[in-house]
Write a protein that holds these residues in place. Structure first.
Motif, short mmCIF file in Angstrom:
data_model
loop_
_atom_site.label_atom_id
_atom_site.label_comp_id
_atom_site.label_asym_id
_atom_site.label_seq_id
_atom_site.Cartn_x
_atom_site.Cartn_y
_atom_site.Cartn_z
N GLU A 49 0.84 -1.21 0.00
CA GLU A 49 0.00 0.00 0.00
C GLU A 49 0.87 1.26 0.00
OE1 GLU A 49 -3.42 2.15 -0.36
OE2 GLU A 49 -3.22 -0.03 -0.48
N ASP A 50 1.97 1.24 0.77
CA ASP A 50 2.90 2.37 0.78
C ASP A 50 3.50 2.56 -0.61
OD1 ASP A 50 2.42 2.76 3.46
OD2 ASP A 50 4.29 1.80 4.12
N LEU A 51 3.90 1.48 -1.24
CA LEU A 51 4.47 1.54 -2.59
C LEU A 51 3.44 2.08 -3.57
CD1 LEU A 51 6.76 0.98 -4.55
CD2 LEU A 51 5.91 -1.38 -4.73
N ARG A 52 2.21 1.63 -3.46
CA ARG A 52 1.14 2.10 -4.33
C ARG A 52 0.95 3.61 -4.20
NH1 ARG A 52 -4.44 2.94 -3.76
NH2 ARG A 52 -5.61 2.55 -5.66
N ASN A 53 0.95 4.11 -2.97
CA ASN A 53 0.79 5.54 -2.74
C ASN A 53 1.96 6.34 -3.29
OD1 ASN A 53 -1.71 5.22 -1.48
ND2 ASN A 53 -0.78 5.00 0.54
N LEU A 58 4.25 9.78 -7.65
CA LEU A 58 5.22 9.92 -8.74
C LEU A 58 4.51 10.19 -10.07
CD1 LEU A 58 8.16 9.73 -9.75
CD2 LEU A 58 7.77 7.28 -10.05
N ILE A 59 3.45 9.48 -10.34
CA ILE A 59 2.69 9.68 -11.57
C ILE A 59 2.06 11.07 -11.59
CG2 ILE A 59 0.62 8.92 -12.83
CD1 ILE A 59 1.40 6.04 -11.96
N LYS A 60 1.52 11.50 -10.46
CA LYS A 60 0.91 12.82 -10.37
C LYS A 60 1.96 13.91 -10.63
CE LYS A 60 -1.49 15.75 -7.01
NZ LYS A 60 -1.97 15.83 -5.63
N THR A 61 3.13 13.77 -10.04
CA THR A 61 4.21 14.73 -10.25
C THR A 61 4.67 14.73 -11.70
OG1 THR A 61 4.95 14.47 -7.96
CG2 THR A 61 6.54 15.39 -9.50
N GLY A 62 4.80 13.54 -12.28
CA GLY A 62 5.21 13.43 -13.69
C GLY A 62 4.20 14.08 -14.62
N GLY A 64 2.15 16.54 -13.87
CA GLY A 64 2.29 17.98 -13.68
C GLY A 64 3.48 18.53 -14.44
N TYR A 65 4.59 17.80 -14.40
CA TYR A 65 5.79 18.22 -15.12
C TYR A 65 5.51 18.25 -16.63
CZ TYR A 65 10.39 18.06 -17.23
OH TYR A 65 11.48 18.31 -18.02
N LEU A 66 4.84 17.25 -17.16
CA LEU A 66 4.53 17.21 -18.58
C LEU A 66 3.62 18.36 -18.99
CD1 LEU A 66 4.09 13.39 -19.23
CD2 LEU A 66 5.96 14.86 -19.98
N GLU A 67 2.66 18.70 -18.15
CA GLU A 67 1.78 19.83 -18.45
C GLU A 67 2.57 21.13 -18.52
OE1 GLU A 67 -1.43 19.91 -15.63
OE2 GLU A 67 -2.20 17.96 -16.29
N LEU A 68 3.48 21.33 -17.56
CA LEU A 68 4.30 22.54 -17.57
C LEU A 68 5.22 22.57 -18.80
CD1 LEU A 68 5.29 22.84 -13.80
CD2 LEU A 68 3.69 24.28 -15.09
N ALA A 69 5.78 21.43 -19.16
CA ALA A 69 6.65 21.37 -20.33
C ALA A 69 5.87 21.68 -21.61
CB ALA A 69 7.30 19.99 -20.43
N ALA A 70 4.63 21.21 -21.70
CA ALA A 70 3.79 21.50 -22.87
C ALA A 70 3.49 22.99 -22.95
CB ALA A 70 2.50 20.69 -22.80
N GLU A 71 3.20 23.62 -21.82
CA GLU A 71 2.96 25.07 -21.80
C GLU A 71 4.21 25.83 -22.23
OE1 GLU A 71 1.52 26.18 -17.94
OE2 GLU A 71 -0.20 24.84 -18.08
N GLU A 72 5.36 25.40 -21.76
CA GLU A 72 6.63 26.04 -22.13
C GLU A 72 6.87 25.90 -23.63
OE1 GLU A 72 10.09 28.19 -21.59
OE2 GLU A 72 8.54 27.80 -20.11
#
Length: 105
Positions: A49-53, A58-62, A64-72
Motif C-alpha cells: 500500500e505504501d508503494l502504491r501511494n 510519482l505519476i501525479k508529479t510526472g 504535472g511536469y509534462l503539463e508545464l513542459a507542454a505550456e513552455e
C-alpha cells in the motif's frame, strides 16, 4: 502440502544484477494459517500500500511536469512565430536564425 509465495524475477542468463535486486524480497512459507502468518501478510500488505501511494504521487508529479513542459513549448513556439513576422525580421539578420533555432527546440 507446503505452499510458498516468493517474489522473483524472470532471469536471463546474463541478467545477474536484476536477480540480485529480487533476492531481498519477502519469502512467506506456511503449512497452515497462524498468527505469525497473518502478521507477515499484514506487514506485506502495508508495504504494498505504501508503494502504491508513492507510485501514485510519482505519476501525479510526472503529469504535472509534462503539463508545464507542454505550456513552455507552446510559449516557445509562439515566440518563434512572432520572430518570423516581417517587421521583426527587418530589425536584425539574426532574427530569422533565432526563429529557426526556436522551431527546432
Amino acid at each position: 502440502g507446503r505452499h510458498s509465495s516468493v517474489a522473483s524475477a524472470q532471469s536471463t542468463g546474463s541478467d545477474v544484477h536484476e536477480r540480485e535486486l529480487w533476492e531481498d524480497f519477502v519469502v512467506v512459507e506456511f503449512d497452515e494459517d497462524s498468527p505469525m502468518l497473518r502478521r507477515k501478510m499484514s506487514a506485506f500488505e502495508e508495504g504494498t500500500e505504501d508503494l502504491r501511494n508513492e507510485l501514485k504521487e510519482l505519476i501525479k508529479t510526472g503529469c504535472g511536469y509534462l503539463e508545464l513542459a507542454a505550456e513552455e513549448l507552446e510559449g516557445n513556439l509562439a515566440l518563434a512565430d512572432d520572430l518570423a513576422m516581417a517587421e521583426i525580421r527587418k530589425l536584425s539578420p539574426l532574427m530569422p536564425m533565432f526563429h529557426e533555432m526556436l522551431k527546432r527546440v
